[in-house]
Design a protein around this motif. Structure first.
Motif, PDB file in Angstrom:
ATOM      1  N   UNK A 134      35.629  25.802  53.320  1.00  0.00           N
ATOM      2  CA  UNK A 134      34.461  26.555  53.014  1.00  0.00           C
ATOM      3  C   UNK A 134      34.543  27.160  51.592  1.00  0.00           C
ATOM      4  N   UNK A 135      33.826  27.189  50.945  1.00  0.00           N
ATOM      5  CA  UNK A 135      33.978  27.703  49.586  1.00  0.00           C
ATOM      6  C   UNK A 135      34.672  29.065  49.609  1.00  0.00           C
ATOM      7  N   UNK A 136      35.610  29.253  48.693  1.00  0.00           N
ATOM      8  CA  UNK A 136      36.237  30.550  48.540  1.00  0.00           C
ATOM      9  C   UNK A 136      36.687  30.702  47.105  1.00  0.00           C
ATOM     10  N   UNK A 137      37.173  31.894  46.754  1.00  0.00           N
ATOM     11  CA  UNK A 137      37.503  32.227  45.372  1.00  0.00           C
ATOM     12  C   UNK A 137      38.790  33.038  45.357  1.00  0.00           C
ATOM     13  N   UNK A 138      39.623  32.807  44.351  1.00  0.00           N
ATOM     14  CA  UNK A 138      40.813  33.621  44.157  1.00  0.00           C
ATOM     15  C   UNK A 138      40.496  34.698  43.138  1.00  0.00           C
ATOM     16  N   UNK A 139      40.858  35.927  43.457  1.00  0.00           N
ATOM     17  CA  UNK A 139      40.598  37.070  42.582  1.00  0.00           C
ATOM     18  C   UNK A 139      41.921  37.701  42.189  1.00  0.00           C
ATOM     19  N   UNK A 140      42.147  37.815  40.875  1.00  0.00           N
ATOM     20  CA  UNK A 140      43.352  38.450  40.358  1.00  0.00           C
ATOM     21  C   UNK A 140      43.001  39.835  39.830  1.00  0.00           C
ATOM     22  N   UNK A 141      43.892  40.799  40.098  1.00  0.00           N
ATOM     23  CA  UNK A 141      43.643  42.185  39.707  1.00  0.00           C
ATOM     24  C   UNK A 141      44.931  42.803  39.199  1.00  0.00           C
TER      25      UNK A 141
END
Length: 240
Positions: A134-141
């Protein structure tokens, strides 16, 4: 396809094993001072922490799937070994996963990793071929930033799309990394090959068809928070 089954296999022995130090003394330049070898003899991994994406996870470009923290010299000594183990394993597992996606779940596939692999542990290629099968996104913080929550509206910057911001509302949030090695001790046991293989299949099934297709797949999105974006800009401006 990220995999690092062997990385933490044996880290109990200190880096400064007397046999290793003696060997280095015999092969390195005679101009190297003895104090350097005395220092090597004191090194161990008691201050090293290793975090990584779970075995068999789908990992994309620009996403760090292995992080090593500790004294600079110690982690530099570990770097070559970790890179060699991770790079080859990921290469073979990724190739095997692509063959499985193309062939479908029912067709039987054969591998000859033991014949083609290099080095004394050539059987590792057979293992990584097995793992890959399913579409997803990696978020870096930033480290001090709190983790996002499901349903929270986030303003992010997509890497590669300079100057543009996007608003996203995640439905689920899960950490990218788990800590497997801390302060010289293994703190989470690695899963079995069967468990890793099952995780691979689950990860691949969660992918959007737009990302999974072989012909002109859509780029996978990796984003950074507002604060991390400003830090990156500051660092880039400082290097100019």
């Amino acid at each position: 396809m990220g995999t690092s089954q062997e990385d933490l296999g044996d880290r109990d022995n200190p880096l400064g094993d007397p046999l290793n130090v003696t060997y280095l003394c015999s092969v390195l330049l005679a101009t190297i001072e003895d104090v350097f070898f005395d220092y090597l003899a004191t090194l161990d991994t008691s201050e090293v922490t290793v975090s990584a994406a779970p075995e068999g996870s789908v990992v994309y470009a620009r996403v760090p799937f292995l992080q090593v923290k500790g004294p600079l010299l110690v982690v530099q000594l570990l770097e070559t070994t970790l890179l060699c183990l991770v790079n080859y394993a990921s290469l073979v597992a990724t190739n095997a996963a692509r063959f499985r996606l193309l062939a479908g779940p029912d067709m039987k596939l054969m591998e000859i990793g033991l014949r083609r692999a290099q080095g004394p542990d050539g059987a590792s290629a057979s293992k990584y071929s097995y793992i890959g099968g399913h579409p997803f996104m990696d978020l870096m913080a930033l480290k001090e930033e709190p983790s996002p929550s499901a349903g929270q509206e986030l303003v992010v910057h997509i890497l590669g799309q300079l100057g543009e911001t996007s608003k996203v509302v995640p439905t689920t949030v899960e950490p990218l990394h788990r800590t497997y090695f801390r302060d010289g001790q293994v703190c989470e046991q690695l899963p079995s090959l069967t468990e890793v293989r099952n995780h691979v299949q689950m990860s691949l099934n969660l992918l959007s068809p737009a990302h999974r297709r072989f012909h002109q797949p859509e780029p996978y999105l990796v984003a950074v928070t507002e604060r991390l974006h400003h830090l990156l800009l500051k660092l880039q401006q400082g290097n100019q």
